[in-house]
Design a protein around this motif. Structure first.
Motif, PDB file in Angstrom:
ATOM      1  N   PRO A   1      -7.856  17.845  -0.472  1.00  0.00           N
ATOM      2  CA  PRO A   1      -6.994  17.772   1.018  1.00  0.00           C
ATOM      3  C   PRO A   1      -6.811  18.243   1.203  1.00  0.00           C
ATOM      4  O   PRO A   1      -6.375  19.980   0.964  1.00  0.00           O
ATOM      5  CB  PRO A   1      -6.436  16.655   0.881  1.00  0.00           C
ATOM      6  CG  PRO A   1      -6.684  15.831  -0.122  1.00  0.00           C
ATOM      7  CD  PRO A   1      -7.381  16.263  -1.148  1.00  0.00           C
ATOM      8  N   ALA A   2      -6.950  19.136   2.319  1.00  0.00           N
ATOM      9  CA  ALA A   2      -6.511  20.664   3.028  1.00  0.00           C
ATOM     10  C   ALA A   2      -4.312  20.241   1.947  1.00  0.00           C
ATOM     11  O   ALA A   2      -3.645  21.193   2.091  1.00  0.00           O
ATOM     12  CB  ALA A   2      -6.093  20.904   4.675  1.00  0.00           C
ATOM     13  N   ARG A   3      -3.917  19.057   3.155  1.00  0.00           N
ATOM     14  CA  ARG A   3      -2.338  19.163   2.528  1.00  0.00           C
ATOM     15  C   ARG A   3      -2.290  17.862   1.937  1.00  0.00           C
ATOM     16  O   ARG A   3      -2.514  16.289   2.737  1.00  0.00           O
ATOM     17  CB  ARG A   3      -1.634  19.835   3.929  1.00  0.00           C
ATOM     18  CG  ARG A   3      -0.058  19.828   3.259  1.00  0.00           C
ATOM     19  CD  ARG A   3       0.701  20.328   4.829  1.00  0.00           C
ATOM     20  NE  ARG A   3       2.024  19.473   4.462  1.00  0.00           N
ATOM     21  CZ  ARG A   3       2.423  20.191   3.863  1.00  0.00           C
ATOM     22  NH1 ARG A   3       3.134  20.420   3.207  1.00  0.00           N
ATOM     23  NH2 ARG A   3       4.582  19.660   4.252  1.00  0.00           N
ATOM     24  N   VAL A   4      -1.270  17.524   1.581  1.00  0.00           N
ATOM     25  CA  VAL A   4      -0.765  15.808   0.474  1.00  0.00           C
ATOM     26  C   VAL A   4       0.922  16.059   0.384  1.00  0.00           C
ATOM     27  O   VAL A   4       1.381  16.977   0.374  1.00  0.00           O
ATOM     28  CB  VAL A   4      -1.353  15.512  -0.339  1.00  0.00           C
ATOM     29  CG1 VAL A   4      -0.644  14.281  -0.756  1.00  0.00           C
ATOM     30  CG2 VAL A   4      -2.343  16.206  -0.862  1.00  0.00           C
ATOM     31  N   ARG A   5       1.038  14.866   0.932  1.00  0.00           N
ATOM     32  CA  ARG A   5       2.559  14.156   1.249  1.00  0.00           C
ATOM     33  C   ARG A   5       2.280  13.220   0.118  1.00  0.00           C
ATOM     34  O   ARG A   5       1.854  11.990   0.794  1.00  0.00           O
ATOM     35  CB  ARG A   5       3.420  14.353   2.485  1.00  0.00           C
ATOM     36  CG  ARG A   5       2.803  15.296   3.565  1.00  0.00           C
ATOM     37  CD  ARG A   5       3.631  15.004   5.109  1.00  0.00           C
ATOM     38  NE  ARG A   5       4.863  14.620   4.671  1.00  0.00           N
ATOM     39  CZ  ARG A   5       5.892  16.024   5.501  1.00  0.00           C
ATOM     40  NH1 ARG A   5       5.133  17.039   6.327  1.00  0.00           N
ATOM     41  NH2 ARG A   5       7.217  15.197   5.833  1.00  0.00           N
ATOM     42  N   PHE A   6       3.797  13.202  -0.239  1.00  0.00           N
ATOM     43  CA  PHE A   6       3.403  11.752  -1.592  1.00  0.00           C
ATOM     44  C   PHE A   6       4.964  11.619  -1.517  1.00  0.00           C
ATOM     45  O   PHE A   6       5.639  12.219  -1.649  1.00  0.00           O
ATOM     46  CB  PHE A   6       2.875  12.167  -2.608  1.00  0.00           C
ATOM     47  CG  PHE A   6       2.835  10.812  -3.942  1.00  0.00           C
ATOM     48  CD1 PHE A   6       2.183   9.976  -3.759  1.00  0.00           C
ATOM     49  CD2 PHE A   6       3.747  10.764  -4.453  1.00  0.00           C
ATOM     50  CE1 PHE A   6       1.606   9.016  -4.803  1.00  0.00           C
ATOM     51  CE2 PHE A   6       4.071   9.937  -5.323  1.00  0.00           C
ATOM     52  CZ  PHE A   6       2.766   9.418  -5.444  1.00  0.00           C
ATOM     53  N   GLY A   7       5.678  10.376  -1.795  1.00  0.00           N
ATOM     54  CA  GLY A   7       5.962  10.046  -1.793  1.00  0.00           C
ATOM     55  C   GLY A   7       6.965   8.918  -0.611  1.00  0.00           C
ATOM     56  O   GLY A   7       6.079   8.499   0.310  1.00  0.00           O
ATOM     57  N   ARG A   8       7.833   8.018  -1.451  1.00  0.00           N
ATOM     58  CA  ARG A   8       8.309   6.626  -0.311  1.00  0.00           C
ATOM     59  C   ARG A   8       9.067   7.846   0.886  1.00  0.00           C
ATOM     60  O   ARG A   8       9.774   8.085   0.916  1.00  0.00           O
ATOM     61  CB  ARG A   8       9.237   5.823  -1.529  1.00  0.00           C
ATOM     62  CG  ARG A   8       8.861   5.040  -2.180  1.00  0.00           C
ATOM     63  CD  ARG A   8       9.596   4.203  -3.046  1.00  0.00           C
ATOM     64  NE  ARG A   8       8.510   3.181  -3.627  1.00  0.00           N
ATOM     65  CZ  ARG A   8       8.317   1.993  -3.043  1.00  0.00           C
ATOM     66  NH1 ARG A   8       8.733   1.247  -2.310  1.00  0.00           N
ATOM     67  NH2 ARG A   8       6.998   1.676  -4.264  1.00  0.00           N
ATOM     68  N   GLY A   9       8.427   6.845   2.272  1.00  0.00           N
ATOM     69  CA  GLY A   9       8.987   7.066   3.263  1.00  0.00           C
ATOM     70  C   GLY A   9       7.758   8.346   4.085  1.00  0.00           C
ATOM     71  O   GLY A   9       8.236   8.962   4.779  1.00  0.00           O
ATOM     72  N   ALA A  10       7.261   8.875   3.422  1.00  0.00           N
ATOM     73  CA  ALA A  10       6.002   9.752   3.382  1.00  0.00           C
ATOM     74  C   ALA A  10       5.597  10.320   5.031  1.00  0.00           C
ATOM     75  O   ALA A  10       5.748  10.898   5.788  1.00  0.00           O
ATOM     76  CB  ALA A  10       5.148  10.791   2.264  1.00  0.00           C
ATOM     77  N   ALA A  11       5.146   8.124   5.716  1.00  0.00           N
ATOM     78  CA  ALA A  11       4.386   8.424   6.499  1.00  0.00           C
ATOM     79  C   ALA A  11       5.854   8.970   7.511  1.00  0.00           C
ATOM     80  O   ALA A  11       4.935   9.263   8.821  1.00  0.00           O
ATOM     81  CB  ALA A  11       4.009   6.666   7.504  1.00  0.00           C
ATOM     82  N   LEU A  12       5.989   7.721   7.987  1.00  0.00           N
ATOM     83  CA  LEU A  12       7.247   8.137   9.116  1.00  0.00           C
ATOM     84  C   LEU A  12       8.289   9.869   8.874  1.00  0.00           C
ATOM     85  O   LEU A  12       7.678  10.690  10.240  1.00  0.00           O
ATOM     86  CB  LEU A  12       8.294   7.038   9.127  1.00  0.00           C
ATOM     87  CG  LEU A  12       8.218   5.785   9.209  1.00  0.00           C
ATOM     88  CD1 LEU A  12       9.281   5.079  10.273  1.00  0.00           C
ATOM     89  CD2 LEU A  12       6.898   5.848  10.622  1.00  0.00           C
ATOM     90  N   ASP A  13       8.001  10.721   7.508  1.00  0.00           N
ATOM     91  CA  ASP A  13       8.169  12.039   7.748  1.00  0.00           C
ATOM     92  C   ASP A  13       7.510  12.704   8.415  1.00  0.00           C
ATOM     93  O   ASP A  13       7.276  14.173   8.570  1.00  0.00           O
ATOM     94  CB  ASP A  13       8.606  12.072   6.247  1.00  0.00           C
ATOM     95  CG  ASP A  13      10.266  11.388   5.691  1.00  0.00           C
ATOM     96  OD1 ASP A  13      10.643  10.998   6.575  1.00  0.00           O
ATOM     97  OD2 ASP A  13      10.249  11.094   5.053  1.00  0.00           O
ATOM     98  N   ALA A  14       6.326  12.115   8.130  1.00  0.00           N
ATOM     99  CA  ALA A  14       4.802  12.731   8.616  1.00  0.00           C
ATOM    100  C   ALA A  14       4.825  13.012  10.188  1.00  0.00           C
ATOM    101  O   ALA A  14       3.648  14.116  10.325  1.00  0.00           O
ATOM    102  CB  ALA A  14       3.827  12.531   7.638  1.00  0.00           C
ATOM    103  N   VAL A  15       5.370  12.056  10.743  1.00  0.00           N
ATOM    104  CA  VAL A  15       5.107  12.134  12.482  1.00  0.00           C
ATOM    105  C   VAL A  15       5.140  13.843  13.119  1.00  0.00           C
ATOM    106  O   VAL A  15       3.938  13.600  14.105  1.00  0.00           O
ATOM    107  CB  VAL A  15       6.393  11.464  13.232  1.00  0.00           C
ATOM    108  CG1 VAL A  15       6.178  11.094  14.091  1.00  0.00           C
ATOM    109  CG2 VAL A  15       6.007  10.090  12.587  1.00  0.00           C
TER     110      VAL A  15
END
Length: 381
Positions: A12-26
């Motif tokens: 993947p070009a970029r990965v975000r992992f961690g609790r709360g990551a979904a909303l943090d990625a908005v």
């Protein structure tokens, strides 16, 4: 010292992992475009906060439901609906089915040929004629690793097969792994998806196309995944949820770069034939394929050593060896097959499975008779 073979990596070009990551990625998602086609599972419960946050960030979101594993008809209907929205990007939040449908939409919305032309086995397997739309993948189950893979699995009932739309450009622009989205998943979903993730780190570890990179990932991930799945079998456990989410993501990277094996080679045909869930099929097949491969790999020192690792990790975490995995999973709710198949049907599935792309990475070529025996031993015979 073993020489290091030449290899490439697709990630993947970029990965975000961690609790709360979904909303943090908005904010990052919104920068990919203000018109978004968003694929979710049967329920909008886990997607609703993300949809609201994207709308608050100024995006116009078209929600698209994926209530089951995607078929060609579902894909064509979703394409027709999404084209009226003219999206800048595609976001998928859900299990592997939703991610596969979202990935296929992102790939085919700019395409000028019908989907079947790009499907493997039953179609022409043509490469994409245009770059896909930016794709963001947010898994809500810890199983398929689809956010890190370059293929989307599509069912084609007319051919009784599940086949892939495959292109390196299908790998997500952004993969967001938020383990909190997997909290409270039903026990049967946790077990089936976890067994799928385990299969997807075990098969690349044994693969004929394994690399030092994938070996390092899998050697670490297999015992972690086994221990986490055992812990989740005893009840809800946030730390184990985090671990399984990580293992599932690693499984997607591993299978993309090292391939799979006979479990998935059989599962694609068997799933199309029976309609059973992919993770459940993989969980039933895994111990029997491992035993067949181990018997066929006698004399291969490298793989004998790796089978030894897997045997040790199973005994250490599950309290049983490879041969006992079937009973361990059954005791935790993995149901036997709903139907038994006639010997000629098993032989046909084995023969068709031998042509699958996954089978090419199996550590050793297994005969059709051996594959039919695996199906029978796993409960379909």
């Amino acid at each position: 010292m073993r020489p290091i073979p030449a290899f490439g990596l697709v990630l993947p070009a970029r990965v975000r992992f961690g609790r709360g990551a979904a909303l943090d990625a908005v904010p990052e998602i919104a920068r990919l475009g203000t018109r978004i086609a968003l694929v979710h599972g049967q329920s909008t419960a886990r997607a609703a906060p993300l949809i609201s946050a994207l709308a608050a960030a100024g995006a116009t979101v078209l929600p698209l439901s994926c209530p089951a594993e995607p078929t060609l008809d579902m894909l064509e209907a979703a394409l027709a609906e999404a084209r009226t929205h003219r999206p800048d990007s595609v976001v998928a939040i859900g299990g592997g089915a939703a991610l596969d449908l979202g990935k296929a939409l992102a790939a085919l919305l700019p395409a000028d040929r019908p989907p079947l032309d790009h499907l493997e086995v039953v179609g022409q397997g043509l490469p994409l004629s245009a770059d896909p739309l930016p794709f963001v993948a947010i898994p809500t189950t810890a199983g398929t690793g689809s956010e890190a893979t370059r293929n989307a699995v599509i069912g084609v009932p007319a051919h009784r097969r599940k086949v892939s739309l495959r292109d390196d450009r299908l790998v997500s622009r952004l993969a967001v792994i938020d383990p909190a989205l997997t909290d409270g998943a039903p026990r049967e979903v946790t077990l089936a998806s976890g067994l799928d993730a385990l299969t997807q780190v075990i098969e690349p570890y044994l693969s004929a196309r394994a690399t030092p990179f994938t070996n390092a990932l899998c050697h670490d991930a297999i015992p972690r995944g086994l221990a986490a799945l055992a812990a989740l079998g005893a009840g809800e456990n946030p730390a184990a949820r985090d671990t399984m989410a990580y293992v599932a993501h690693v499984s997607g990277i591993a299978l993309t770069n090292a391939g799979l094996g006979a479990v998935h080679g059989l599962a694609g045909v068997l799933g199309g034939e029976t309609g059973e869930a992919h993770g459940v099929i993989c969980g039933r097949l895994l111990p029997h394929v491992l035993m067949a491969n181990r018997a066929a790999c006698i004399g291969d020192a490298l793989r004998t050593d790796r089978f030894g690792h897997i045997e040790h990790w199973c005994r250490e975490t599950l309290g049983c060896g490879i041969a006992g995995m079937e009973g361990w999973a059954a005791a935790r709710g993995l149901a036997p097959p709903d139907q038994r198949l006639a010997p000629e049907a098993l032989a046909d599935i084995a023969t068709r499975s031998a042509a699958s792309s996954s089978m090419k990475a199996n550590p050793v070529a297994l005969s059709a008779a051996t594959l039919a025996g695996v199906l029978s031993d796993a409960g379909w015979g």
